[in-house]
Design an enzyme around this catalytic site. Structure first.
Site, mmCIF file in Angstrom:
data_model
loop_
_atom_site.group_PDB
_atom_site.id
_atom_site.type_symbol
_atom_site.label_atom_id
_atom_site.label_comp_id
_atom_site.label_asym_id
_atom_site.label_seq_id
_atom_site.Cartn_x
_atom_site.Cartn_y
_atom_site.Cartn_z
ATOM 1 N NE ARG A 112 -1.599 -2.552 2.694
ATOM 2 C CZ ARG A 112 -1.932 -3.803 2.407
ATOM 3 N NH1 ARG A 112 -3.151 -4.065 2.024
ATOM 4 N NH2 ARG A 112 -1.079 -4.789 2.522
ATOM 5 C CB THR A 113 3.315 2.582 2.430
ATOM 6 O OG1 THR A 113 2.491 2.065 3.476
ATOM 7 C CG2 THR A 113 3.825 3.951 2.815
ATOM 8 C CE LYS A 133 26.477 -4.614 -5.631
ATOM 9 N NZ LYS A 133 26.734 -3.527 -6.581
ATOM 10 N NE ARG A 179 6.785 0.606 5.361
ATOM 11 C CZ ARG A 179 5.573 0.091 5.217
ATOM 12 N NH1 ARG A 179 5.421 -1.166 4.879
ATOM 13 N NH2 ARG A 179 4.501 0.839 5.405
ATOM 14 C CG HIS A 202 2.840 3.830 8.887
ATOM 15 N ND1 HIS A 202 3.049 4.655 7.789
ATOM 16 C CD2 HIS A 202 2.461 2.625 8.391
ATOM 17 C CE1 HIS A 202 2.804 3.951 6.685
ATOM 18 N NE2 HIS A 202 2.440 2.729 7.022
#
Ligand code: CP
Length: 318
Positions: A63-64, A91, A113, A141
């Site tokens: 969703r986000t 890496k 995020r 959030h």
């Protein structure tokens, strides 16, 4: 809510606790205009033409990430997605170097995020780009909180008169923290319930009432916000078996009858159906779960527009 006469120009959006009611209002009013753009045949305005946005996701998201990508594109920005799986993070590149690298490409906003609390604030501290927190560990959030706020307002509710129940995995939930911060600030009566092992110590200090039984939290509620059991963050033994959890804490039709008949059911998604929410509740008429998803695009359009332009005219809105 008060009339919005504030600006979010250049501001990092890191949590809702540090935003004012006037800033919430500005986002709400702007998101209403953005929703009009979403309903047009051609969902595109040039408000962010020439701006570049990088979605930097160290955790999974449907969703986000998608809604930020669409939000940027609907406003004419160039949007690039980076997920850790396909990036130089595999890496061993550290967060600081990744932030400085994407910034060197002259991006205007970083939507981030990350599984670690405070990582967005860290990124904001070293980056000249606007940083929007798309979820940092169990901390915050903010865009989910704002889209939940928009969804409740859109249904004509005034926060000052509402009983809100937030149920389930409060301990690991950044959504719970963001909604508690905003809803208490807006004058709502906020109740939380869940297994004692998933209720953070001292949560009462945030201005909420804590219940052991979800039935007590839900009784007479105007809004029931059902939290996802964060299976990826759980340590073992914090609740009994999934079956026991569903029986005692899961929200089914029978428990939901304790709330007001016009209760708004929220769930940030993705749902663990049959665990924290029954199939019937997920699809019931009171469920606003797909409204939340749609409003997420409008709210994220509003945030990108306000932070990157300061709220200059939205072109061709009608
Ligand atoms: N609500 C939410 O953050 O969903 P995603 O993890 O799919 O982005």
């Amino acid at each position: 809510m008060a009339k919005a006469n504030v600006s979010l120009s250049g501001k990092d959006i890191l949590d809702l606790a540090s935003m004012s009611v006037e800033e919430y209002e500005l986002v709400m009013q702007t998101a209403m205009e953005m929703k009009k753009i979403m309903k047009r045949d051609i969902k595109k305005v040039p408000s962010l033409r020439g701006k570049s946005i990088i979605n930097l996701f160290y955790e999974a998201s449907t969703r986000t990430r998608t809604s930020f990508e669409l939000a940027g594109k609907y406003l004419g920005a160039d949007v690039v997605n980076i997920t850790t799986a396909g990036s130089s993070v595999t890496k061993g590149e550290c967060l600081r170097d990744t932030i400085l690298t994407v910034q060197a490409m002259a991006c205007d906003a970083i939507v981030m995020r990350h599984p670690v609390e405070g990582s967005s604030a860290y990124a904001a501290g070293i980056s000249d780009a606007v940083v929007i927190n798309a979820g940092d560990g169990a901390h915050a959030h903010p865009t989910q909180g704002l889209l939940d706020m928009f969804t409740i307002r859109e249904k004509g509710r005034d926060f000052k008169n509402l009983k809100m129940a937030i149920v389930g995995d409060i301990l690991y939930s950044r959504v719970a923290r963001s909604n508690i911060a905003a809803w208490t600030k807006l004058g709502a009566d906020v109740h939380v319930a869940g297994p004692a092992t998933l209720i953070p110590h001292d949560i009462e200090k945030l201005g909420v009432t804590v219940h052991q039984r979800v039935e007590e939290a839900i009784e007479g509620a105007d809004v029931v916000d059902i939290l996802r059991i964060q299976l990826e963050r759980q340590k073992s033994g914090l609740f009994p078996t999934p079956r026991e959890y569903a029986r005692i804490f899961g929200i089914n039709e029978q428990k939901l009858k304790l709330a007001k008949p016009d209760v708004i059911v929220l769930h940030p998604g993705p749902m663990n159906r049959g665990l924290e929410i029954s199939w019937e509740v997920g699809y019931c008429d009171n469920a606003a779960i797909r409204d939340e998803v749609q409003n997420g695009v409008a709210v994220r359009m509003a945030l990108l527009f306000l932070t990157l332009t300061g709220g200059k005219k939205i072109e061709n809105i009608d």
